[in-house]
Design a protein around this motif. Structure first.
Motif, PDB file in Angstrom:
ATOM      1  N   PHE A 114       1.964  13.924   6.290  1.00 62.71           N
ATOM      2  CA  PHE A 114       2.898  14.970   5.864  1.00 62.71           C
ATOM      3  C   PHE A 114       2.237  15.932   4.885  1.00 62.71           C
ATOM      4  O   PHE A 114       2.503  17.138   4.891  1.00 62.71           O
ATOM      5  CB  PHE A 114       4.137  14.335   5.222  1.00 62.71           C
ATOM      6  CG  PHE A 114       5.130  15.335   4.694  1.00 62.71           C
ATOM      7  CD1 PHE A 114       5.721  16.275   5.525  1.00 62.71           C
ATOM      8  CD2 PHE A 114       5.470  15.340   3.346  1.00 62.71           C
ATOM      9  CE1 PHE A 114       6.629  17.199   5.036  1.00 62.71           C
ATOM     10  CE2 PHE A 114       6.379  16.258   2.840  1.00 62.71           C
ATOM     11  CZ  PHE A 114       6.967  17.194   3.694  1.00 62.71           C
ATOM     12  N   THR A 129       1.032  20.459  14.614  1.00 62.33           N
ATOM     13  CA  THR A 129       2.132  19.906  13.828  1.00 62.33           C
ATOM     14  C   THR A 129       2.058  18.380  13.875  1.00 62.33           C
ATOM     15  O   THR A 129       1.249  17.798  14.611  1.00 62.33           O
ATOM     16  CB  THR A 129       3.480  20.353  14.407  1.00 62.33           C
ATOM     17  OG1 THR A 129       3.586  19.834  15.752  1.00 62.33           O
ATOM     18  CG2 THR A 129       3.588  21.874  14.433  1.00 62.33           C
ATOM     19  N   ILE A 130       2.925  17.736  13.115  1.00 63.35           N
ATOM     20  CA  ILE A 130       2.986  16.274  13.175  1.00 63.35           C
ATOM     21  C   ILE A 130       3.355  15.826  14.586  1.00 63.35           C
ATOM     22  O   ILE A 130       2.772  14.885  15.129  1.00 63.35           O
ATOM     23  CB  ILE A 130       3.998  15.721  12.148  1.00 63.35           C
ATOM     24  CG1 ILE A 130       3.523  16.005  10.720  1.00 63.35           C
ATOM     25  CG2 ILE A 130       4.186  14.212  12.336  1.00 63.35           C
ATOM     26  CD1 ILE A 130       4.504  15.579   9.635  1.00 63.35           C
ATOM     27  N   VAL A 158       8.786  11.684  13.546  1.00 60.05           N
ATOM     28  CA  VAL A 158       8.382  12.680  12.547  1.00 60.05           C
ATOM     29  C   VAL A 158       9.114  12.435  11.222  1.00 60.05           C
ATOM     30  O   VAL A 158       8.513  12.534  10.142  1.00 60.05           O
ATOM     31  CB  VAL A 158       8.644  14.109  13.056  1.00 60.05           C
ATOM     32  CG1 VAL A 158       8.432  15.139  11.938  1.00 60.05           C
ATOM     33  CG2 VAL A 158       7.740  14.428  14.239  1.00 60.05           C
ATOM     34  N   THR A 162       7.152  11.574   7.821  1.00 60.71           N
ATOM     35  CA  THR A 162       7.405  12.473   6.686  1.00 60.71           C
ATOM     36  C   THR A 162       7.881  11.686   5.474  1.00 60.71           C
ATOM     37  O   THR A 162       7.390  11.882   4.349  1.00 60.71           O
ATOM     38  CB  THR A 162       8.451  13.534   7.074  1.00 60.71           C
ATOM     39  OG1 THR A 162       7.947  14.321   8.153  1.00 60.71           O
ATOM     40  CG2 THR A 162       8.775  14.443   5.890  1.00 60.71           C
ATOM     41  N   TRP A 163       8.828  10.785   5.687  1.00 59.70           N
ATOM     42  CA  TRP A 163       9.333   9.975   4.568  1.00 59.70           C
ATOM     43  C   TRP A 163       8.223   9.109   3.989  1.00 59.70           C
ATOM     44  O   TRP A 163       8.090   8.996   2.770  1.00 59.70           O
ATOM     45  CB  TRP A 163      10.491   9.090   5.041  1.00 59.70           C
ATOM     46  CG  TRP A 163      10.926   8.130   3.985  1.00 59.70           C
ATOM     47  CD1 TRP A 163      11.774   8.382   2.939  1.00 59.70           C
ATOM     48  CD2 TRP A 163      10.457   6.782   3.818  1.00 59.70           C
ATOM     49  NE1 TRP A 163      11.873   7.259   2.134  1.00 59.70           N
ATOM     50  CE2 TRP A 163      11.084   6.270   2.653  1.00 59.70           C
ATOM     51  CE3 TRP A 163       9.598   5.969   4.538  1.00 59.70           C
ATOM     52  CZ2 TRP A 163      10.854   4.971   2.200  1.00 59.70           C
ATOM     53  CZ3 TRP A 163       9.364   4.679   4.093  1.00 59.70           C
ATOM     54  CH2 TRP A 163       9.994   4.179   2.933  1.00 59.70           C
ATOM     55  N   HIS A 166       6.139  11.208   1.651  1.00 58.30           N
ATOM     56  CA  HIS A 166       6.827  12.230   0.850  1.00 58.30           C
ATOM     57  C   HIS A 166       6.431  12.220  -0.626  1.00 58.30           C
ATOM     58  O   HIS A 166       6.676  13.186  -1.343  1.00 58.30           O
ATOM     59  CB  HIS A 166       8.352  12.087   0.984  1.00 58.30           C
ATOM     60  CG  HIS A 166       8.948  10.939   0.199  1.00 58.30           C
ATOM     61  ND1 HIS A 166       8.953   9.643   0.674  1.00 58.30           N
ATOM     62  CD2 HIS A 166       9.553  10.890  -1.014  1.00 58.30           C
ATOM     63  CE1 HIS A 166       9.541   8.849  -0.215  1.00 58.30           C
ATOM     64  NE2 HIS A 166       9.905   9.578  -1.253  1.00 58.30           N
ATOM     65  N   LYS A 170       1.128  17.954  -1.450  1.00 59.62           N
ATOM     66  CA  LYS A 170       0.593  18.734  -0.346  1.00 59.62           C
ATOM     67  C   LYS A 170      -0.905  18.967  -0.538  1.00 59.62           C
ATOM     68  O   LYS A 170      -1.358  19.362  -1.612  1.00 59.62           O
ATOM     69  CB  LYS A 170       1.305  20.084  -0.239  1.00 59.62           C
ATOM     70  CG  LYS A 170       2.588  20.040   0.581  1.00 59.62           C
ATOM     71  CD  LYS A 170       2.293  19.766   2.059  1.00 59.62           C
ATOM     72  CE  LYS A 170       3.554  19.806   2.899  1.00 59.62           C
ATOM     73  NZ  LYS A 170       3.265  19.523   4.331  1.00 59.62           N
TER      74      LYS A 170
END
Length: 329
Positions: A114, A129-130, A158, A162-163, A166, A170
């Protein structure tokens, strides 16, 4: 002078105390640096978040994350040869390569996905993308077909990935993410030596012919096939032996090794990776990979190349001369 043990016991206590203090000092001198190093590594290492402790993840969002985790852990049930949604893969589960549903440190986990996606990937020459990265695994590691990116299943995968990442900033890639990059050997990796390592350390679980051990339920594998029709194909990331060797070093034999306490030496990991990847497996058309051939990794086993090294050298090494030649350019 002969000492009387009954009368001179205080002297014995003093001598014993001095010896104990000296021994303690010596042990501390030897162990403190490694303790400190291990402590620092563990402190900075990524640790998976807990669904049980995450009180902010609720309702439909929580259900999607849980479903995504289930899809990663039990991919074959949904998409294997007898899949309940679509029979489109080789029967392995995502977590056969991404250990503990992609949550184990140093186990090819998803923690930095992510934080680093979307990103331009040299292999495709495109912004990915993921979801597109997940489909890459479906087509390569699972030797199957891509799934609909708008489907509930892809959205759940996804959401889970992502979780899982998180808490990572970034652009960051903390220690423990992905796969370890082992130092290059000063020789080519040797499939012959790797066959010996495989026989001693691997075939008990993965079989004499790399066939793995299927689950009794008929869905997935307890120990995945390492070659043959049901294994990953020639386009998979683990078909690069640097990736496979790092993965092996930190995680194999399964649940008997870790990053902090490996069971194999670097040489054994490189050699057994070379042996496994020298065995027959499904072939993928990768003619559209690496549109800029100068960006191919040193261990990408298929030409053409922008350097003067052969496919044999790019597959097994030695890799340091290739890396050094690229630095000169």
């Amino acid at each position: 002078m002969k000492l009387n043990y009954k009368e001179d016991w205080p002297l014995y206590l003093i001598v014993l105390g001095v010896i104990t203090m000296i021994a303690k000092e010596a042990v501390e001198v030897v162990l403190t640096p490694s303790k400190k190093m291990t402590s620092e590594t563990n402190k900075n290492e990524w640790h998976q978040p807990s669904l049980y402790l995450d009180n902010e993840l609720k309702g439909a969002d929580r259900e999607m994350v849980l479903y995504g985790e289930n899809l990663i852990a039990n991919t074959s049930y949904y998409f294997g040869p007898h899949g309940t949604i679509q029979p489109i893969t080789n029967g392995m589960n995502c977590q056969n390569c991404h250990l503990q549903a992609g949550a184990r440190a140093w186990g090819n986990n998803y923690d930095a996905v992510f934080a680093t996606y979307p990103k331009l990937r040299d292999r495709s020459g495109k912004l990915e993308t993921i979801a597109s990265r997940v489909n890459d695994c479906f087509e390569r590691s699972l030797n199957g077909k891509a799934i609909d990116t708008s489907s509930k299943e892809m959205q759940a995968i996804v959401a889970y990935i992502t979780w899982l990442g998180h808490t990572v900033k970034k652009g960051d890639k903390p220690p423990g993410s992905g796969i370890t990059q082992l130092p290059y050997l000063n020789r080519a990796a040797d499939p012959g030596k790797g066959a010996v390592v495989y026989a001693e350390k691997c075939q008990t679980c993965h079989g004499n012919h790399g066939e793995g051990v299927a689950e009794g339920s008929g869905y997935g594998y307890t120990y995945p096939p390492l070659w043959g029709d049901h294994s990953y194909n020639t386009g998979a990331g683990l078909f690069r032996i640097s990736r496979f060797a790092g993965y092996i070093k930190d995680n194999m034999p399964f649940n008997q090794a870790s990053h902090q306490s490996p069971a194999l030496t670097d040489e054994e990991a490189w050699d057994v990776a070379a042996f496994v990847n020298s065995q027959p497996r499904p072939v993928k058309d990768i003619s559209h990979d690496w549109p800029d051939i100068s960006k191919k990794p040193v261990d990408h086993p298929f030409g053409p190349y922008a350097d003067g090294f052969s496919e044999q050298e790019h597959k097994y090494g030695p890799f340091q001369p290739i890396a050094d030649a690229r630095k000169v350019k």
